[in-house]
Design a protein around this motif. Sequence first.
Motif, PDB file in Angstrom:
ATOM      1  N   ASN A 184       0.827  -1.216   0.000  1.00 31.09           N
ATOM      2  CA  ASN A 184       0.000   0.000   0.000  1.00 31.09           C
ATOM      3  C   ASN A 184       0.858   1.262   0.000  1.00 31.09           C
ATOM      4  OD1 ASN A 184      -2.882  -1.174   0.542  1.00 31.09           O
ATOM      5  ND2 ASN A 184      -1.581  -2.183   2.029  1.00 31.09           N
ATOM      6  N   ARG A 185       2.066   1.150  -0.548  1.00 29.94           N
ATOM      7  CA  ARG A 185       2.991   2.272  -0.427  1.00 29.94           C
ATOM      8  C   ARG A 185       2.526   3.515  -1.179  1.00 29.94           C
ATOM      9  NH1 ARG A 185       5.201  -1.683  -3.570  1.00 29.94           N
ATOM     10  NH2 ARG A 185       6.201  -1.160  -5.556  1.00 29.94           N
ATOM     11  N   THR A 186       1.841   3.360  -2.310  1.00 33.77           N
ATOM     12  CA  THR A 186       1.390   4.566  -3.009  1.00 33.77           C
ATOM     13  C   THR A 186       0.312   5.291  -2.207  1.00 33.77           C
ATOM     14  OG1 THR A 186      -0.179   3.231  -4.289  1.00 33.77           O
ATOM     15  CG2 THR A 186       1.948   3.699  -5.303  1.00 33.77           C
ATOM     16  N   ALA A 187      -0.579   4.527  -1.579  1.00 30.29           N
ATOM     17  CA  ALA A 187      -1.618   5.154  -0.752  1.00 30.29           C
ATOM     18  C   ALA A 187      -0.986   5.877   0.439  1.00 30.29           C
ATOM     19  CB  ALA A 187      -2.612   4.105  -0.268  1.00 30.29           C
ATOM     20  N   LEU A 188       0.039   5.247   1.056  1.00 32.78           N
ATOM     21  CA  LEU A 188       0.713   5.865   2.202  1.00 32.78           C
ATOM     22  C   LEU A 188       1.494   7.103   1.767  1.00 32.78           C
ATOM     23  CD1 LEU A 188       1.985   2.638   4.008  1.00 32.78           C
ATOM     24  CD2 LEU A 188       0.148   4.148   4.756  1.00 32.78           C
ATOM     25  N   LEU A 189       2.131   7.026   0.597  1.00 30.47           N
ATOM     26  CA  LEU A 189       2.852   8.197   0.090  1.00 30.47           C
ATOM     27  C   LEU A 189       1.902   9.345  -0.234  1.00 30.47           C
ATOM     28  CD1 LEU A 189       5.500   6.439  -2.189  1.00 30.47           C
ATOM     29  CD2 LEU A 189       5.963   7.739  -0.116  1.00 30.47           C
ATOM     30  N   LYS A 190       0.723   9.010  -0.764  1.00 28.94           N
ATOM     31  CA  LYS A 190      -0.267  10.051  -1.052  1.00 28.94           C
ATOM     32  C   LYS A 190      -0.755  10.703   0.251  1.00 28.94           C
ATOM     33  CE  LYS A 190      -1.981   8.196  -5.438  1.00 28.94           C
ATOM     34  NZ  LYS A 190      -3.098   7.508  -6.127  1.00 28.94           N
ATOM     35  N   LEU A 191      -0.910   9.891   1.297  1.00 26.81           N
ATOM     36  CA  LEU A 191      -1.303  10.432   2.594  1.00 26.81           C
ATOM     37  C   LEU A 191      -0.229  11.383   3.111  1.00 26.81           C
ATOM     38  CD1 LEU A 191      -3.132  10.525   5.091  1.00 26.81           C
ATOM     39  CD2 LEU A 191      -1.946   8.468   5.931  1.00 26.81           C
ATOM     40  N   LEU A 192       1.034  10.951   2.987  1.00 24.87           N
ATOM     41  CA  LEU A 192       2.140  11.806   3.407  1.00 24.87           C
ATOM     42  C   LEU A 192       2.171  13.085   2.583  1.00 24.87           C
ATOM     43  CD1 LEU A 192       4.661  12.165   5.157  1.00 24.87           C
ATOM     44  CD2 LEU A 192       5.949  10.873   3.438  1.00 24.87           C
ATOM     45  N   LEU A 193       1.857  12.950   1.305  1.00 25.15           N
ATOM     46  CA  LEU A 193       1.817  14.112   0.414  1.00 25.15           C
ATOM     47  C   LEU A 193       0.767  15.115   0.878  1.00 25.15           C
ATOM     48  CD1 LEU A 193       3.333  14.895  -2.186  1.00 25.15           C
ATOM     49  CD2 LEU A 193       1.411  13.951  -3.470  1.00 25.15           C
ATOM     50  N   ARG A 194      -0.395  14.610   1.243  1.00 20.61           N
ATOM     51  CA  ARG A 194      -1.460  15.505   1.731  1.00 20.61           C
ATOM     52  C   ARG A 194      -1.039  16.218   3.011  1.00 20.61           C
ATOM     53  NH1 ARG A 194      -4.981  10.972   0.429  1.00 20.61           N
ATOM     54  NH2 ARG A 194      -6.043  11.374  -1.542  1.00 20.61           N
ATOM     55  N   LEU A 195      -0.357  15.451   3.910  1.00 19.48           N
ATOM     56  CA  LEU A 195       0.091  16.058   5.162  1.00 19.48           C
ATOM     57  C   LEU A 195       1.115  17.163   4.900  1.00 19.48           C
ATOM     58  CD1 LEU A 195       0.457  12.853   7.382  1.00 19.48           C
ATOM     59  CD2 LEU A 195      -1.315  14.615   7.551  1.00 19.48           C
ATOM     60  N   ILE A 196       2.048  16.885   3.979  1.00 21.75           N
ATOM     61  CA  ILE A 196       3.042  17.904   3.644  1.00 21.75           C
ATOM     62  C   ILE A 196       2.375  19.110   3.024  1.00 21.75           C
ATOM     63  CG2 ILE A 196       4.999  18.402   2.120  1.00 21.75           C
ATOM     64  CD1 ILE A 196       5.966  15.567   2.566  1.00 21.75           C
ATOM     65  N   ARG A 197       1.427  18.847   2.123  1.00 20.58           N
ATOM     66  CA  ARG A 197       0.715  19.934   1.461  1.00 20.58           C
ATOM     67  C   ARG A 197      -0.049  20.781   2.483  1.00 20.58           C
ATOM     68  NH1 ARG A 197      -3.186  17.621  -2.699  1.00 20.58           N
ATOM     69  NH2 ARG A 197      -1.243  17.122  -3.782  1.00 20.58           N
ATOM     70  N   TYR A 198      -0.615  20.118   3.475  1.00 19.86           N
ATOM     71  CA  TYR A 198      -1.413  20.805   4.487  1.00 19.86           C
ATOM     72  C   TYR A 198      -0.545  21.723   5.344  1.00 19.86           C
ATOM     73  CZ  TYR A 198      -4.690  21.463   8.353  1.00 19.86           C
ATOM     74  OH  TYR A 198      -5.498  22.015   9.307  1.00 19.86           O
ATOM     75  N   PHE A 199       0.641  21.204   5.698  1.00 24.51           N
ATOM     76  CA  PHE A 199       1.517  21.955   6.597  1.00 24.51           C
ATOM     77  C   PHE A 199       2.590  22.753   5.849  1.00 24.51           C
ATOM     78  CE2 PHE A 199       0.048  18.409   9.320  1.00 24.51           C
ATOM     79  CZ  PHE A 199      -0.508  19.148  10.350  1.00 24.51           C
ATOM     80  N   LEU A 200       2.494  22.775   4.533  1.00 25.61           N
ATOM     81  CA  LEU A 200       3.563  23.376   3.740  1.00 25.61           C
ATOM     82  C   LEU A 200       3.627  24.889   3.948  1.00 25.61           C
ATOM     83  CD1 LEU A 200       5.748  22.841   1.631  1.00 25.61           C
ATOM     84  CD2 LEU A 200       4.057  23.304  -0.128  1.00 25.61           C
TER      85      LEU A 200
END
Length: 582
Positions: free
Chosen positions: A429-445
């Motif tokens: 599920n690494r792409t789903a986890l990376l997308k989640l991390l991406l959203r978190l980075i985007r949120y706190f960017l």
Amino acid sequence: MEPQKLRVKLGELASTSISGNDISSSCLYVSALAVLHAGQYAWISLLIVGVVLFLFRKIYGEVVGALPMNGGAYNALLNTTSKGMASLAASLTLLSYMATAVISANEAMKYLYTMAPQLPVILATIVLLAIFMGLVIIGIGESSKVAIAIFIFHLTSLIILSTFAGIYIFNHGWDVFASNHALPVKHGRLTLALFFGFSAAMLGISGFESSANFVEEQKKGVFPKTLRNMWAVVTFFNPLIAFLALAVLPITAIEVNKDALLSVMGSEVGGSWLSVLVSVDAVLVLSGAVLTSFVGVSGLVERITLDRILPPFLLKRNKKGSTYRIAIFFFILCVSILLITEGDLEALAGVYTIAFLSVMALFGIGNILLKVRRKHLPRPERSGWLSLLVAIMAVITALAGNIILNPDYLAVFMEYFIPTIAVVLVMLNRTALLKLLLRLIRYFLDPINRFLLKSYKSINNTINKINDQEFVYFTKKDDIASLNKVLLYIRNNEHTRKLKIVSVFPEGEQATSNFISDLDVLDREYPEIKVEYIQLHGEFTPKLIKKLSTEWGIPINFMFIGSPSDRFPYPLQELGGVRLII
């Protein structure tokens, strides 16, 4: 691209020796285990195990005959159900191999310690693991020669021990056997004694699955012979050793000397020289079981890495064709477990028991799915439904019996199983986890934080790189319903945004306009997957598959077909690793 296959192909003796050292080493401990729980009826429990193993010969023969690729239970489930279910089998098999290697190496050095009391057991165990890691890195052909020597010596030692025990009984009579038989039945009832004896004795067939994990390194027709040979060895020697032990030693003596029963038997029936011979044999054959673990885990990990469940850097080969990084990481894992347990490996026995029996049960389930979902797939032999269900129930019964006997084992097993399956689930599920991390980075960017921005871009590039892997599905008929199943499977099990659907027609034929229109509709139904339809003219052959794999830069294990019928002109193994998904 798909890595080069090992050039060495093993014959019957070499393949049997690699697997047989693991399964035949069980006679060193399984007779005593059976006596502990079944008493004077231990040999009957071991005979029942032989019957169950006979049923599994057909089960393994059918599955691996139909799907002759490395991976064992993982391969069976991958081609009949989801990738997640197959990964469960892979995780259990890896745990089983890890426990086998550490326990066997440590027990071998404990036997050597009885002959050399100054031996540092932990350090010697690490050295032994390193030696067999080196043998596997050198090449499977070279390591098989060591396995053959160990296997022949082991069988010779068992024959000598059994012969001298027979002579001893002839000279001294059956008084000891009669005395043991007169004792109260274990657990108060014969059925319970046989049940718990059978459950414990099922450990005597651990290693039977090993041959399926390196079947691609075996010559054609060798695999079913390895199953036959392993079954013959354990069905003959394990009950015989238990029977002879009950005729030579009181049950109390067997229980006291359970860790070195054969050595004590040798001393009783032949003197100190026979005891030493048996101890040397124990060191060697337990060492051979370590080799089996390294060879088996190399075949399994290579297969699951090709399917992108583990990182691809593990597939790097040396000049001998060996995937040496797999051997090195397995060695590191084994040493870490040994140091964590400080040589007290009783807990690992629980991991070993539950993992091994679970793998056997999953292999049986894989056979059921093969019969139901791939019924037209050609196979050299078939197991009957009744024998298949009886075999699965027997393994589940043994699993339940071991948990009842040792309830703490289940907790220890989960301590090892949960981290293992967690790593596999992260990879799946690494792409789903990376997308989640991406959203978190985007949120706190923070707009001025370039480091986070760089991380965002890097993760996004990683996701794109993973999803850029293209897949291929070969279809032989205008069946839009089947193609819908294919797209569902790929969406749920693979990380990709691209799929080539390929039809191979005879000259002068082509797809109907209705089919192409339906494909356009299907493409719109799955906007996350770009579907490209390709029509080719010619014949669907292994040569065409390899040609397209080279031209398109798509590994063959990322190419799919539906389950072929018995009229399909090529054995599945000649297709180079093409997967079945419907």
